[in-house]
Write an enzyme that holds these catalytic residues in place. Structure first.
Site, PDB file in Angstrom:
ATOM      1  N   GLY A  31      -6.060  20.735  44.777  1.00  0.00           N
ATOM      2  CA  GLY A  31      -6.178  19.287  44.919  1.00  0.00           C
ATOM      3  C   GLY A  31      -7.348  18.724  44.134  1.00  0.00           C
ATOM      4  O   GLY A  31      -7.863  19.369  43.220  1.00  0.00           O
ATOM      5  N   LEU A  33      -7.060  16.285  42.044  1.00  0.00           N
ATOM      6  CA  LEU A  33      -6.393  16.428  40.742  1.00  0.00           C
ATOM      7  C   LEU A  33      -7.071  15.620  39.636  1.00  0.00           C
ATOM      8  O   LEU A  33      -7.478  14.480  39.848  1.00  0.00           O
ATOM      9  CB  LEU A  33      -4.933  15.971  40.858  1.00  0.00           C
ATOM     10  N   GLY A  36      -6.609  17.698  33.720  1.00  0.00           N
ATOM     11  CA  GLY A  36      -6.267  19.104  33.432  1.00  0.00           C
ATOM     12  C   GLY A  36      -5.070  19.524  34.267  1.00  0.00           C
ATOM     13  O   GLY A  36      -4.107  20.122  33.761  1.00  0.00           O
ATOM     14  N   HIS A  37      -5.115  19.214  35.578  1.00  0.00           N
ATOM     15  CA  HIS A  37      -3.963  19.534  36.438  1.00  0.00           C
ATOM     16  C   HIS A  37      -2.715  18.798  35.950  1.00  0.00           C
ATOM     17  O   HIS A  37      -1.630  19.374  35.881  1.00  0.00           O
ATOM     18  CB  HIS A  37      -4.228  19.080  37.879  1.00  0.00           C
ATOM     19  N   LYS A 150      -9.001  27.411  31.467  1.00  0.00           N
ATOM     20  CA  LYS A 150     -10.396  27.308  31.946  1.00  0.00           C
ATOM     21  C   LYS A 150     -10.703  28.431  32.930  1.00  0.00           C
ATOM     22  O   LYS A 150     -11.784  29.006  32.919  1.00  0.00           O
ATOM     23  CB  LYS A 150     -10.635  25.945  32.598  1.00  0.00           C
ATOM     24  N   ASP A 151      -9.731  28.756  33.781  1.00  0.00           N
ATOM     25  CA  ASP A 151      -9.886  29.873  34.721  1.00  0.00           C
ATOM     26  C   ASP A 151      -9.245  31.113  34.092  1.00  0.00           C
ATOM     27  O   ASP A 151      -8.273  31.664  34.620  1.00  0.00           O
ATOM     28  CB  ASP A 151      -9.227  29.523  36.057  1.00  0.00           C
ATOM     29  N   SER A 187     -12.495  20.172  39.139  1.00  0.00           N
ATOM     30  CA  SER A 187     -12.723  19.379  40.357  1.00  0.00           C
ATOM     31  C   SER A 187     -14.197  19.428  40.739  1.00  0.00           C
ATOM     32  O   SER A 187     -14.726  18.497  41.333  1.00  0.00           O
ATOM     33  CB  SER A 187     -11.865  19.907  41.502  1.00  0.00           C
TER      34      SER A 187
HETATM   35  O1  PAF Z   1      -7.156  27.517  40.286  1.00  0.00           O
HETATM   36  C1  PAF Z   1      -7.082  27.087  41.457  1.00  0.00           C
HETATM   37  O2  PAF Z   1      -7.141  25.895  41.722  1.00  0.00           O
HETATM   38  C2  PAF Z   1      -6.928  28.083  42.602  1.00  0.00           C
HETATM   39  O3  PAF Z   1      -7.649  29.237  42.377  1.00  0.00           O
HETATM   40  C3  PAF Z   1      -5.460  28.402  42.933  1.00  0.00           C
HETATM   41  C4  PAF Z   1      -4.745  29.089  41.773  1.00  0.00           C
HETATM   42  C5  PAF Z   1      -4.715  27.115  43.269  1.00  0.00           C
HETATM   43  C6  PAF Z   1      -5.383  29.335  44.142  1.00  0.00           C
HETATM   44  O4  PAF Z   1      -5.967  28.756  45.273  1.00  0.00           O
END
Ligand code: PAF
Length: 286
Positions: A31, A33, A36-37, A150-151, A187
């Site tokens: 959430g 958001l 990027g999301h 990014k992750d 976020s």
């Molecule tokens: O990247 C994220 O926002 C979180 O690590 C995910 C993949 C939603 C898992 O909680």
């Protein structure tokens, strides 16, 4: 757009859609958001018949003392953004007790990859991520799931879990979306004071300096580390640097010699009480 709270209801709906031959694109989020999301949701929309987005701040990926309690929560704004974008068909918004009932006792551990980079500073984090993502994939049954670069470490771990466990879906890793000054959207940027926000792009500048040195032919990983750390530490608001270095893009091992075609430059550092991460993939080095 339909909002579904119960895992059983979401799963029944997903199975029905799958049996009807419709593909589901899935964007898991916690959430709060940002663009990027939304870029992930847009890509999911363009590649699937249906799109599901989950909004769930997963407690098991935060260790004691981390920011679970203050993690930004903005459910009504998130629902409004998704609904006005017209991009999502389903929003999965579960309650914690329905995801982790009192007798919940299963954990997913992707060994090796989970202990490197951020894993060394956030023990248990990637176990929490892998466990929730596997649960969400089982509930939502997507043909494709979308993650942001990014992750980067998270996406490599999820790809490995999907391969090791023969999960029937594609994992798509989409480019990092940045603010105009280069700061990767997150976020957690909401935690930054105005001064910290001004200073924060130094992490991206440090990685860019590393990428420029690689492009100029520099291959000693120690020198590269020192160069990037120097750029980052020139910004005094960065109070602690967990790491900033060159890594193997597949195994996530820190490199001593740069003899690969592709190198991951990645950093994690604290600015005030906020931990920021960022990375750049540098290709065509040989
Ligand atoms: O990247 C994220 O926002 C979180 O690590 C995910 C993949 C939603 C898992 O909680």
């Amino acid at each position: 757009m339909e909002t579904i709270r119960l895992p059983r209801v979401m799963q029944e709906m997903a199975i029905r859609e799958k049996r009807a031959g419709r593909t589901m694109g899935f964007v898991p989020t916690m959430g709060a958001l940002h663009d990027g999301h939304l870029s992930l949701v847009k890509t999911a929309r363009s590649e699937n018949d249906l799109v599901a987005v989950s909004l769930f701040v997963n407690p098991t990926q935060f260790s004691a003392g981390e920011d679970f309690d203050r993690y930004p929560r903005a459910v009504s704004e998130d629902l409004e953004k998704l609904s006005s974008s017209g991009l999502a068909d389903f929003v999965f918004l579960p309650e914690t007790q329905n995801i982790y009932p009192p007798d919940f006792s299963t954990r997913v551990e992707v060994e090796g990859l989970s202990e490197r980079m951020c894993g060394a500073f956030r023990p248990g984090h990637f176990q929490g991520v892998a466990t929730i993502v596997l649960k969400l994939l089982n509930i939502i049954q997507p043909a494709r799931a979308y993650f942001g670069q990014k992750d980067y470490q998270q996406s490599v771990i999820i790809e490995k879990m999907v391969k090791d466990l023969n999960l029937p879906l594609e994992v798509a890793v989409c480019p990092t979306v940045r603010e105009a000054d280069g700061l990767a959207m997150s976020s957690r940027n909401a935690y930054l004071s105005p001064g910290e926000r001004n200073a924060a792009p130094a992490l991206y500048r440090a990685l860019q300096a590393g990428a420029a040195a690689l492009a100029e032919g520099r291959r000693d990983a120690g020198g590269l580390r020192a160069l990037m750390e120097g750029v980052l530490r020139a910004e005094p608001l960065f109070s602690a640097v967990d790491y900033i270095s060159a890594f193997d893009a597949g195994t996530l091992e820190e490199l001593e010699n740069i003899d690969k075609n592709t190198v991951l430059l990645a950093g994690a550092a604290r600015i005030g009480t906020t931990r920021l991460i960022d990375n750049l993939l540098v290709n065509n080095l040989k």
